[in-house]
Design a protein around this motif. Structure first.
Motif, PDB file in Angstrom:
ATOM      1  N   GLU A 196       0.831  -1.208   0.000  1.00  0.00           N
ATOM      2  CA  GLU A 196       0.000   0.000   0.000  1.00  0.00           C
ATOM      3  C   GLU A 196       0.868   1.261   0.000  1.00  0.00           C
ATOM      4  O   GLU A 196       0.573   2.223  -0.716  1.00  0.00           O
ATOM      5  N   LYS A 197       1.932   1.234   0.781  1.00  0.00           N
ATOM      6  CA  LYS A 197       2.863   2.366   0.798  1.00  0.00           C
ATOM      7  C   LYS A 197       3.527   2.522  -0.573  1.00  0.00           C
ATOM      8  O   LYS A 197       3.641   3.640  -1.097  1.00  0.00           O
ATOM      9  N   MET A 198       3.942   1.419  -1.152  1.00  0.00           N
ATOM     10  CA  MET A 198       4.572   1.459  -2.475  1.00  0.00           C
ATOM     11  C   MET A 198       3.587   1.974  -3.514  1.00  0.00           C
ATOM     12  O   MET A 198       3.965   2.727  -4.424  1.00  0.00           O
ATOM     13  N   ASN A 199       2.334   1.603  -3.384  1.00  0.00           N
ATOM     14  CA  ASN A 199       1.302   2.076  -4.306  1.00  0.00           C
ATOM     15  C   ASN A 199       1.155   3.602  -4.226  1.00  0.00           C
ATOM     16  O   ASN A 199       1.052   4.268  -5.255  1.00  0.00           O
ATOM     17  N   GLN A 200       1.191   4.134  -3.023  1.00  0.00           N
ATOM     18  CA  GLN A 200       1.128   5.592  -2.852  1.00  0.00           C
ATOM     19  C   GLN A 200       2.344   6.257  -3.485  1.00  0.00           C
ATOM     20  O   GLN A 200       2.221   7.278  -4.175  1.00  0.00           O
ATOM     21  N   GLU A 201       3.510   5.699  -3.264  1.00  0.00           N
ATOM     22  CA  GLU A 201       4.732   6.250  -3.854  1.00  0.00           C
ATOM     23  C   GLU A 201       4.677   6.181  -5.377  1.00  0.00           C
ATOM     24  O   GLU A 201       5.089   7.119  -6.069  1.00  0.00           O
ATOM     25  N   ASN A 202       4.155   5.078  -5.890  1.00  0.00           N
ATOM     26  CA  ASN A 202       4.042   4.897  -7.329  1.00  0.00           C
ATOM     27  C   ASN A 202       3.096   5.953  -7.922  1.00  0.00           C
ATOM     28  O   ASN A 202       3.404   6.574  -8.939  1.00  0.00           O
ATOM     29  N   ASN A 203       1.962   6.159  -7.273  1.00  0.00           N
ATOM     30  CA  ASN A 203       1.007   7.165  -7.740  1.00  0.00           C
ATOM     31  C   ASN A 203       1.613   8.565  -7.700  1.00  0.00           C
ATOM     32  O   ASN A 203       1.397   9.369  -8.608  1.00  0.00           O
ATOM     33  N   HIS A 204       2.369   8.831  -6.656  1.00  0.00           N
ATOM     34  CA  HIS A 204       3.015  10.135  -6.522  1.00  0.00           C
ATOM     35  C   HIS A 204       4.031  10.354  -7.646  1.00  0.00           C
ATOM     36  O   HIS A 204       4.059  11.418  -8.280  1.00  0.00           O
ATOM     37  N   LEU A 205       4.837   9.351  -7.898  1.00  0.00           N
ATOM     38  CA  LEU A 205       5.831   9.461  -8.963  1.00  0.00           C
ATOM     39  C   LEU A 205       5.154   9.585 -10.332  1.00  0.00           C
ATOM     40  O   LEU A 205       5.601  10.370 -11.180  1.00  0.00           O
ATOM     41  N   LEU A 206       4.090   8.850 -10.548  1.00  0.00           N
ATOM     42  CA  LEU A 206       3.332   8.978 -11.797  1.00  0.00           C
ATOM     43  C   LEU A 206       2.858  10.415 -11.993  1.00  0.00           C
ATOM     44  O   LEU A 206       2.985  10.983 -13.080  1.00  0.00           O
TER      45      LEU A 206
END
Length: 140
Positions: free
Chosen positions: A66-76
């Motif tokens: 879930e944390k990685m998903n947030q980071e991924n969305n932020h980077l996107l």
């Protein structure tokens, strides 16, 4: 320079070639991050379902996904904004302007590669854990 046309021609300057290659690279990053987002969604669902089956280690990895998903969305989001800013490259009239864009690309590249490295390590650890659980279950 037209960023929509990333074909490299003989008459292109080295700077134009670099900008075009960077644009292609950025497009590939965005595509990979969208795929990662889909994959993370599936892994989060998988872990959530597994939690309902009382597997002990799944809650920790679920939180990491879930944390990685947030980071991924932020980077996107950051890279989408960066792509739209790159449209102004054509307005560069001096070397300093081009250098600024080239240096900014290096920073985004570093961030993207670090993110993907962390994601791959997390995913690899997940599969190691799943394999251990499956082997333990098979030994019973």
């Amino acid at each position: 320079m037209n960023l929509l046309n990333t074909n490299i021609f003989k008459h292109d300057t080295e700077v134009d070639k670099s900008h075009k290659l960077n644009t292609k690279e950025l497009s590939n990053w965005l595509m990979q991050l969208r795929f990662t987002k889909e994959e993370l969604t599936s892994l989060i669902k998988l872990c959530s379902n597994s939690l309902n089956s009382n597997h002990v280690n799944d809650e920790e990895i679920l939180l990491e996904f879930e944390k990685m998903n947030q980071e991924n969305n932020h980077l996107l989001s950051i890279l989408h904004k960066y792509m739209s800013i790159r449209e102004h490259i054509a307005e560069c009239e001096d070397t300093q302007c081009d250098t600024t864009y080239l240096n900014e690309h290096k920073i985004h590249k570093k961030n993207y590669l670090q993110h993907m490295d962390r994601y791959i390590k997390l995913k690899d650890q997940f599969y190691v854990d799943v394999n251990k659980q499956l082997n333990l279950d098979n030994n019973d």
